[in-house]
Design a protein around this motif. Structure first.
Motif, PDB file in Angstrom:
ATOM      1  N   PHE A 130       6.005   2.241   0.032  1.00 18.97           N
ATOM      2  CA  PHE A 130       4.973   1.832   2.425  1.00 18.97           C
ATOM      3  C   PHE A 130       5.935   1.206   3.133  1.00 18.97           C
ATOM      4  O   PHE A 130       6.238   0.829   3.673  1.00 18.97           O
ATOM      5  CB  PHE A 130       3.336   2.189   1.496  1.00 18.97           C
ATOM      6  CG  PHE A 130       2.512   1.659   2.003  1.00 18.97           C
ATOM      7  CD1 PHE A 130       2.914   2.976   3.717  1.00 18.97           C
ATOM      8  CD2 PHE A 130       1.696   0.804   2.901  1.00 18.97           C
ATOM      9  CE1 PHE A 130       1.935   3.145   4.369  1.00 18.97           C
ATOM     10  CE2 PHE A 130       0.818   1.471   4.026  1.00 18.97           C
ATOM     11  CZ  PHE A 130       0.691   2.065   4.260  1.00 18.97           C
ATOM     12  N   MET A 131       6.029   0.132   1.873  1.00 19.93           N
ATOM     13  CA  MET A 131       7.541  -0.965   3.270  1.00 19.93           C
ATOM     14  C   MET A 131       5.931  -2.059   3.779  1.00 19.93           C
ATOM     15  O   MET A 131       6.807  -1.580   5.073  1.00 19.93           O
ATOM     16  CB  MET A 131       8.834  -0.407   3.154  1.00 19.93           C
ATOM     17  CG  MET A 131       9.870  -0.046   1.605  1.00 19.93           C
ATOM     18  SD  MET A 131       9.687  -2.054   1.715  1.00 19.93           S
ATOM     19  CE  MET A 131      10.429  -2.135   0.136  1.00 19.93           C
ATOM     20  N   GLN A 132       5.310  -2.425   3.510  1.00 15.33           N
ATOM     21  CA  GLN A 132       4.920  -3.576   4.937  1.00 15.33           C
ATOM     22  C   GLN A 132       4.546  -2.167   6.034  1.00 15.33           C
ATOM     23  O   GLN A 132       4.605  -2.212   7.245  1.00 15.33           O
ATOM     24  CB  GLN A 132       5.817  -4.134   4.920  1.00 15.33           C
ATOM     25  CG  GLN A 132       5.360  -5.016   3.752  1.00 15.33           C
ATOM     26  CD  GLN A 132       4.599  -5.740   3.364  1.00 15.33           C
ATOM     27  OE1 GLN A 132       3.695  -6.028   3.921  1.00 15.33           O
ATOM     28  NE2 GLN A 132       4.684  -6.029   2.021  1.00 15.33           N
ATOM     29  N   LEU A 133       3.868  -0.855   6.248  1.00 14.37           N
ATOM     30  CA  LEU A 133       3.430  -0.324   6.694  1.00 14.37           C
ATOM     31  C   LEU A 133       4.909   0.688   7.647  1.00 14.37           C
ATOM     32  O   LEU A 133       4.316   0.661   9.257  1.00 14.37           O
ATOM     33  CB  LEU A 133       2.560  -0.622   7.886  1.00 14.37           C
ATOM     34  CG  LEU A 133       1.191  -1.236   7.305  1.00 14.37           C
ATOM     35  CD1 LEU A 133       1.012  -1.777   8.156  1.00 14.37           C
ATOM     36  CD2 LEU A 133       0.334   0.485   6.901  1.00 14.37           C
ATOM     37  N   SER A 134       5.509   0.668   6.817  1.00 14.59           N
ATOM     38  CA  SER A 134       6.941   1.543   7.340  1.00 14.59           C
ATOM     39  C   SER A 134       7.953   0.191   8.341  1.00 14.59           C
ATOM     40  O   SER A 134       8.254   0.729   8.941  1.00 14.59           O
ATOM     41  CB  SER A 134       6.721   2.619   7.798  1.00 14.59           C
ATOM     42  OG  SER A 134       7.926   3.363   8.059  1.00 14.59           O
TER      43      SER A 134
END
Length: 493
Positions: free
Chosen positions: A87-91
Motif C-alpha cells: 500500500f506504501m503510505q497511500l501509494s
C-alpha cells in the motif's frame, strides 16, 4: 510496451518475459519475508493509541510504524511486526522505505540548507529553483507531452484547488475579451457577489476523489463521511463508466456504457449553460478511491473533444496515478489523446505537488494564483533522486513486467476462488480486485494483515494493491502465497 496489451484484466496466466532487474531475492537490508509477533495493533501500539486519543481522533490509525527499522518493501511497527507493504503510505512512496538515493540527497549539506530555509517561492526563490524545475518536473521524459508550464503547490488538494481556479480565471478572461476588470467586478468580488465572483462550475464524476479542501471536496463524490455536514457547491456531476469484467467478454456493453456517460456529460453542460456555465471538466485518469475504476481511451478522447468544442479545459487528475505507477510516468499516456490535456495535476509518487498546463493558461497578472510557499524545494530534491533511480534501474519497464506477472497470477486465483475474488484489473502497479461484499472485504483485510501483508481498500468492496516501483517478482510470490492461504481460510470458515 507489454503493459499496454494487458490493460485491466487477463484471461490466461502465462509467465511474462523476464526482465534483467526483477529481484529474485530480498533487496539489500530487507527481511526474507514478513512476520507478525503480536495481534495487530500490538500492545505498544494500543498503549500509544490510548494516549494519542486524548489529543486527536485516532479511529483511522491501524498501528504505529517504526520507520527506523523499515526498509525497502517492508514496513515495521513498534511491536516488532514486519509487513510486506503493498500500500506504501497511500501509494506515495515510489522507492519504498529508506532508499539509499533519497537518504543521500537529504544528507547533502547544500540540500540541507535549501530545506532549512524554506522560501516563499512566489517572492524569494533561490537561484537554483528554475534550474531544479527544468531538471526534474520539466524534463522532456517527465513533463506531460505538450505542457511546458508547471505550478508547484504544497499538496494534492492544493493542486486541485489552484487548477480549477486557473480554469475559472481563463473562462472569465475569454468572456471579458481582453478588457480590464470593471468597477463593479472590483467592488463585488470581496463580498462573493457577481459579476466579480461569477456563477461558474466545474463538471466532475460520480465516484471521483479530488481532495478534501473546500473546492476539491465539492468535486469529490465518494464516501458520505467526507462530506456530510459540510456546505458544498451545486456543480454538475456526471456518471463515470462502470465496466463489466472480463473486458473481452463485455466489449459491446462497455462501449454502450461509454456512450451513456458521454451523453450525460454533454447534457449536463447544456443544462448548466444558462444558470452556472461549466468552466472546466475534471476527471481522474483512474478512479482510485472510488474503487479503482478504469475508463477506455475512447471515453477520454470523447471528453477531450467535448472540452475543445466548448472551449473549456480538460483537467486530468493524476495525483494518484502519476509518477510511474502504471509503467509510464502518466497514466493518460495510454489514452492516445489527439492533443495534450490542458491541465494535469500531480502529487503522491511525484513527491512534489502541483499542476502542468499549457502556456495558454498562464495567468496574465501576478498574485492571481498564489500562496505563501507555492511548493516545497525539499520535495523537488527527493523527486530528483527518484527520477534518477527510475532511469538508472529502468523501473518503468520493471513495473510493466512485474505488474503483468502479478495480474496474471491474480487472475488465476480469481478463477480458483470465484466466490471470493472477481474483476481483477490494473495497469502496472495500480491493481485491484473485488470481493463479494463489504463484510467479506473487512474479514479479508483483518486476516491478511495478521499474516504480515499490508494492502489497501477502495470503493465499497475492492482491495487495492499499490506496491512501490522496486517491488519485484520475488515479493509478488510472497504476497500471492499468503493471499491464497487467506482465501482458503475464508473458504473453509
Amino acid at each position: 510496451m507489454l503493459c499496454k496489451s494487458i490493460v485491466y484484466s487477463i484471461r490466461k496466466s502465462p509467465k511474462p518475459r523476464q526482465c534483467h532487474n526483477v529481484p529474485k531475492a530480498p533487496l539489500p537490508g530487507e527481511p526474507m519475508k514478513p512476520y507478525t509477533l503480536t495481534e495487530i495493533p500490538g500492545p505498544r501500539s494500543d498503549a500509544l493509541l490510548n494516549e494519542f486519543s486524548k489529543i486527536q481522533q485516532i479511529g483511522s490509525i491501524q498501528y504505529f510504524a517504526d520507520y527506523q527499522r523499515s526498509v525497502g518493501n517492508y514496513l515495521a511497527d513498534i511491536d516488532g511486526n514486519v509487513f510486506l507493504d503493498m500500500f506504501m503510505q497511500l501509494s506515495t512512496l515510489p522507492l519504498g522505505y529508506n532508499h539509499r538515493s533519497i537518504l543521500g540527497a537529504l544528507s547533502c549539506a547544500g540540500n540541507q540548507r535549501i530545506m532549512a530555509n524554506r522560501p516563499a517561492l512566489g517572492l524569494f526563490p533561490g537561484l537554483e529553483w528554475p534550474c531544479k524545475l527544468q531538471d526534474t518536473l520539466l524534463q522532456p521524459c517527465v513533463a506531460p507531452k505538450g505542457l511546458q508550464c508547471v505550478f508547484t503547490t504544497n499538496c494534492g488538494d492544493c493542486s486541485t484547488e489552484y487548477a480549477i481556479q486557473m480554469a475559472f480565471i481563463k473562462y472569465a478572461e475569454r468572456r471579458r475579451q481582453g478588457n480590464k476588470f470593471t468597477k463593479k467586478e472590483k467592488e463585488n468580488a470581496p463580498f462573493n457577489k457577481p459579476p466579480g465572483c461569477p456563477e461558474l462550475s466545474i463538471l466532475s464524476f460520480e465516484g471521483g476523489y479530488h481532495g478534501r479542501t473546500f473546492g476539491a471536496l465539492a468535486l469529490t463524490h465518494f464516501k458520505y463521511i467526507m462530506k456530510v455536514d459540510i456546505p458544498s457547491l451545486p456543480w454538475p456531476i456526471a456518471p463515470f463508466p462502470q465496466y463489466l469484467y472480463p473486458l473481452d467478454q463485455y466489449e459491446k456493453e462497455n462501449k454502450e456504457e461509454d456512450a451513456r456517460c458521454i451523453e450525460q456529460v454533454e447534457n449536463l453542460i447544456e443544462q448548466f449553460e444558462k444558470k452556472m456555465p461549466v468552466a472546466g471538466i475534471i476527471v481522474e485518469a483512474i478512479q482510485c478511491e472510488g474503487g479503482d475504476r478504469h475508463a477506455s481511451p475512447d471515453f477520454f478522447q470523447c471528453l477531450q473533444d467535448i472540452s475543445k468544442k466548448k472551449s473549456i479545459p480538460l483537467i486530468l487528475d493524476e495525483i494518484q496515478t502519476g509518477g510511474g505507477a502504471t509503467g509510464r510516468i502518466w497514466a493518460h499516456e495510454y489514452f492516445e489523446l489527439n492533443i495534450p490535456p490542458d491541465i494535469v495535476t500531480f502529487s503522491n509518487k511525484m513527491q512534489a505537488s502541483g499542476f502542468y498546463h499549457s502556456y495558454e493558461y498562464m495567468p496574465r497578472l501576478p498574485y492571481r494564483i498564489f500562496n505563501s510557499w507555492m511548493g516545497d524545494p525539499s520535495k523537488i530534491l527527493i523527486l530528483e533522486a527518484v527520477l534518477q533511480s527510475i532511469e538508472t534501474d529502468d523501473l518503468l519497464s520493471h513495473v510493466c513486467h512485474v505488474g503483468n506477472y502479478l495480474l496474471c497470477e491474480l487472475n488465476t486465483l480469481q478463477h480458483e476462488f470465484p466466490h471470493l475474488m472477481n474483476s481483477v484489473r490494473g495497469r502496472g502497479f495500480i491493481i485491484a480486485f473485488d470481493m463479494p461484499c463489504n463484510d467479506t472485504k473487512n474479514k479479508f483485510l483483518h486476516l491478511i494483515r495478521s499474516k504480515g501483508i499490508q494492502v489497501g481498500e477502495c470503493g465499497i468492496k475492492s482491495i487495492r494493491l499499490r506496491p512501490c516501483l522496486i517491488f519485484g517478482e520475488y515479493h509478488a510470490d510472497i504476497f500471492l502465497e499468503i493471499l491464497r492461504n487467506c482465501l482458503q481460510e475464508l473458504t473453509d470458515s
